[in-house]
Design an enzyme around this catalytic site. Structure first.
Site, PDB file in Angstrom:
ATOM      1  N   TYR A 109       0.827  -1.214   0.000  1.00 40.08           N
ATOM      2  CA  TYR A 109       0.000   0.000   0.000  1.00 40.08           C
ATOM      3  C   TYR A 109       0.860   1.262   0.000  1.00 40.08           C
ATOM      4  O   TYR A 109       0.748   2.104   0.884  1.00 40.08           O
ATOM      5  CB  TYR A 109      -0.970  -0.033   1.184  1.00 40.08           C
ATOM      6  CG  TYR A 109      -2.062  -1.051   0.958  1.00 40.08           C
ATOM      7  CD1 TYR A 109      -3.210  -0.711   0.245  1.00 40.08           C
ATOM      8  CD2 TYR A 109      -1.923  -2.369   1.391  1.00 40.08           C
ATOM      9  CE1 TYR A 109      -4.201  -1.646  -0.019  1.00 40.08           C
ATOM     10  CE2 TYR A 109      -2.909  -3.317   1.128  1.00 40.08           C
ATOM     11  CZ  TYR A 109      -4.039  -2.948   0.430  1.00 40.08           C
ATOM     12  OH  TYR A 109      -5.000  -3.871   0.161  1.00 40.08           O
ATOM     13  N   TYR A 134     -11.459  -8.040   6.987  1.00 43.30           N
ATOM     14  CA  TYR A 134     -10.346  -8.052   6.024  1.00 43.30           C
ATOM     15  C   TYR A 134     -10.001  -9.502   5.711  1.00 43.30           C
ATOM     16  O   TYR A 134      -9.802 -10.313   6.607  1.00 43.30           O
ATOM     17  CB  TYR A 134      -9.105  -7.332   6.584  1.00 43.30           C
ATOM     18  CG  TYR A 134      -7.960  -7.397   5.601  1.00 43.30           C
ATOM     19  CD1 TYR A 134      -7.946  -6.571   4.472  1.00 43.30           C
ATOM     20  CD2 TYR A 134      -6.928  -8.328   5.743  1.00 43.30           C
ATOM     21  CE1 TYR A 134      -6.930  -6.665   3.528  1.00 43.30           C
ATOM     22  CE2 TYR A 134      -5.909  -8.417   4.808  1.00 43.30           C
ATOM     23  CZ  TYR A 134      -5.907  -7.581   3.706  1.00 43.30           C
ATOM     24  OH  TYR A 134      -4.912  -7.677   2.767  1.00 43.30           O
ATOM     25  N   ASP A 170     -12.075 -17.312   8.841  1.00 44.02           N
ATOM     26  CA  ASP A 170     -10.754 -16.855   8.420  1.00 44.02           C
ATOM     27  C   ASP A 170      -9.935 -16.634   9.691  1.00 44.02           C
ATOM     28  O   ASP A 170     -10.075 -15.614  10.357  1.00 44.02           O
ATOM     29  CB  ASP A 170     -10.902 -15.572   7.601  1.00 44.02           C
ATOM     30  CG  ASP A 170      -9.558 -15.012   7.145  1.00 44.02           C
ATOM     31  OD1 ASP A 170      -8.521 -15.479   7.662  1.00 44.02           O
ATOM     32  OD2 ASP A 170      -9.552 -14.107   6.298  1.00 44.02           O
ATOM     33  N   LYS A 174      -0.393 -16.691   7.985  1.00 44.33           N
ATOM     34  CA  LYS A 174       0.417 -15.824   8.844  1.00 44.33           C
ATOM     35  C   LYS A 174       1.350 -16.582   9.807  1.00 44.33           C
ATOM     36  O   LYS A 174       2.418 -16.962   9.396  1.00 44.33           O
ATOM     37  CB  LYS A 174      -0.492 -14.835   9.570  1.00 44.33           C
ATOM     38  CG  LYS A 174      -1.052 -13.794   8.583  1.00 44.33           C
ATOM     39  CD  LYS A 174      -1.435 -12.488   9.235  1.00 44.33           C
ATOM     40  CE  LYS A 174      -1.511 -11.371   8.212  1.00 44.33           C
ATOM     41  NZ  LYS A 174      -2.856 -11.024   7.763  1.00 44.33           N
TER      42      LYS A 174
HETATM   43  C1  PLP Z   1      -3.426 -11.063   6.387  1.00 48.15           C
HETATM   44  C2  PLP Z   1      -4.775 -11.643   6.250  1.00 48.15           C
HETATM   45  C3  PLP Z   1      -5.204 -12.226   5.040  1.00 48.15           C
HETATM   46  C4  PLP Z   1      -4.361 -12.224   3.799  1.00 48.15           C
HETATM   47  O1  PLP Z   1      -3.183 -12.956   3.940  1.00 48.15           O
HETATM   48  P1  PLP Z   1      -1.933 -12.665   2.962  1.00 48.15           P
HETATM   49  O2  PLP Z   1      -0.937 -13.688   3.370  1.00 48.15           O
HETATM   50  O3  PLP Z   1      -1.504 -11.259   3.213  1.00 48.15           O
HETATM   51  O4  PLP Z   1      -2.431 -12.858   1.570  1.00 48.15           O
HETATM   52  C5  PLP Z   1      -6.460 -12.780   5.006  1.00 48.15           C
HETATM   53  N1  PLP Z   1      -7.268 -12.777   6.087  1.00 48.15           N
HETATM   54  C6  PLP Z   1      -6.884 -12.236   7.262  1.00 48.15           C
HETATM   55  C7  PLP Z   1      -7.816 -12.289   8.442  1.00 48.15           C
HETATM   56  C8  PLP Z   1      -5.636 -11.640   7.377  1.00 48.15           C
HETATM   57  O5  PLP Z   1      -5.280 -11.069   8.539  1.00 48.15           O
END
Ligand code: PLP
Length: 428
Positions: free
Chosen positions: A19, A147, A248, A277
């Protein structure tokens, strides 16, 4: 010119950062090594890391056991294709993930990044309903302030306004959104949250393949905490309306909130779960999408009878090895005690910020501390001020937050918190 400035100048010529604008005047800091909870800059300054490199480096940097595991794997192979071949690190990791995630999740799809894990989850949901003879279920329900990543499918389920993606709106699949839950973390789900969900599902369920959300903690969309009971309610409403439930856990997974996975604060299980992550302890890019037997079986016995996705670097052996080592370290540590200790250090030190005029709210859950300001911070000024105080903290918008490596001690945690207090206090 010194090495520090050379790196910066060269970087500015032709590198995009997340970004960012090319050639921007935002400060950028060259790092030459990282050890434990400290990043070392090219001019020998050291910063205490409050970010875990975006939730990832849970054991800190340069951990001898993860280093050793990867080095040893290197002597066997760094990569092989996953089409038609398998390997011990992937087999071990899949087994571990099935063991440590909620019991119904027993099928693992590996990918390279969180965004792709979300794409995969969305494709699984659509393919499942296709094979259930309900091909009109192609859309998703999601929460505002959520997100889920930066690729097109993931973008379409991020907050449509603050999701940083509104410029792409016309190119995105149109999804359904409800307001983020207002029910507090430790309270039961309130009736307005329940009504919002019920109304959206009642109205659109025939088109909705799945409800996708970040359980308990919304990360990059606003750093909000909400009631786990909302998840219980979501499970029963999704069942009632024939909608899959996707968690997620890319940000929340691997202990960050005080549970191994944030969904464990609820009593229910999702049909599909995304992790990423912290999966490799911050060493390499790896993510996974897990699902249950009903979905994997339906897709595998449907038409065309295969799941339609297959990344080149799927289940990279080095990344799987890092993940195996990182999860082993985590499970063998007293991580619950570490997280509650960090929580107990963050709370009093961050709550001091509550008295500042420019602070709207302070909240802490597990090893996550958030100071929400009354206005968006001046990134250029604040980033430089933090580095001058010897800390690495990267705010966004109104939010200054900490999610340090789990190995951090009390002194360093308090140093991070004091830096936030002092920087915000100087602003007023
Ligand atoms: C960081 C994140 C993503 C995306 O993961 P990337 O490895 O950056 O593509 C998706 N969902 C959540 C909740 C995140 O924190």
């Amino acid at each position: 010119m010194n090495k520090y400035q050379q790196l910066i100048d060269s970087d500015r010529q032709n590198i995009w950062h997340p970004y960012s604008a090319l050639g921007s005047d935002q400060p950028i800091f060259p790092v030459v090594s990282a050890h434990g909870v400290r990043l070392k800059l090219a001019d020998d300054r050291e910063l205490i890391d409050g970010m875990s490199s975006w939730w990832c480096a849970i054991h800190g940097y340069n951990h001898p056991q993860i280093n050793q595991a990867i080095t040893s794997q290197l002597t066997h192979m760094s990569h092989i294709m996953f089409g038609g071949l398998t390997h011990p690190p992937a087999v071990e990791l899949a087994k571990t993930l099935v063991d440590i995630t909620p019991s119904s999740l027993d099928s693992v799809f590996f990918s390279d990044s969180g965004s792709v894990a979300v794409e995969v989850a969305m494709k699984m949901a659509i393919q499942y309903w296709h094979d259930k003879q309900q091909p009109e279920k192609q859309a998703f329900l999601s929460l505002r302030s959520g997100y889920h990543g930066d690729t097109f499918g993931a973008m379409s389920v991020c907050d449509p306004v603050t999701g940083m993606h509104s410029l792409f709106n016309d190119a995105l699949a149109q999804q359904f959104f409800i307001d983020a839950p207002t029910s507090e973390f430790s309270s039961p789900c309130n009736s307005s949250d329940l009504n919002n969900l019920q109304t959206a599902l009642a109205k659109h369920h025939e088109k909705i393949a799945a409800f996708i959300l970040e359980p308990v903690v919304q990360g990059a969309g606003g750093m909000r905490f909400y009631s786990a009971d909302f998840l219980n309610q979501a499970r029963s409403l999704c069942d009632q309306y024939n909608v899959l439930l996707v968690f997620d856990e890319i940000a929340t997974g691997f202990g960050r909130t005080g549970k191994l996975f944030a969904c464990e604060y609820s009593n229910i299980q999702a049909d599909i779960m995304c992790i990423g992550k912290a999966l490799t302890g911050g060493y390499l890019s790896l993510a996974a999408t897990l699902t249950n037997r009903e979905i994997s079986h339906t897709i595998s016995n449907g038409e065309p009878g295969v799941f339609m996705h297959g990344p080149t670097f799927m289940a990279n052996p080095l990344a799987c090895t890092a993940a195996n080592a990182s999860i082993k370290l985590l499970l063998e540590s007293n991580w619950q005690d570490k997280i509650s200790a960090i929580e107990s250090w963050l709370k009093p030190s961050l709550e001091k910020c509550d008295s500042l005029k420019n602070v709207a709210n302070v909240r802490v859950l597990g090893a996550i501390g958030v100071v929400e300001c009354t206005h968006a911070v001046d990134m250029k000024k604040i980033q430089t001020a933090f580095v001058e105080k010897g800390v690495w903290i990267r705010p966004f918008g109104k939010l200054i937050y900490l999610m340090p490596p789990y190995i951090i001690n009390q002194t360093d945690t308090e140093h991070l918190c004091n830096a936030i207090y002092e920087v915000l206090n100087n602003e007023t």
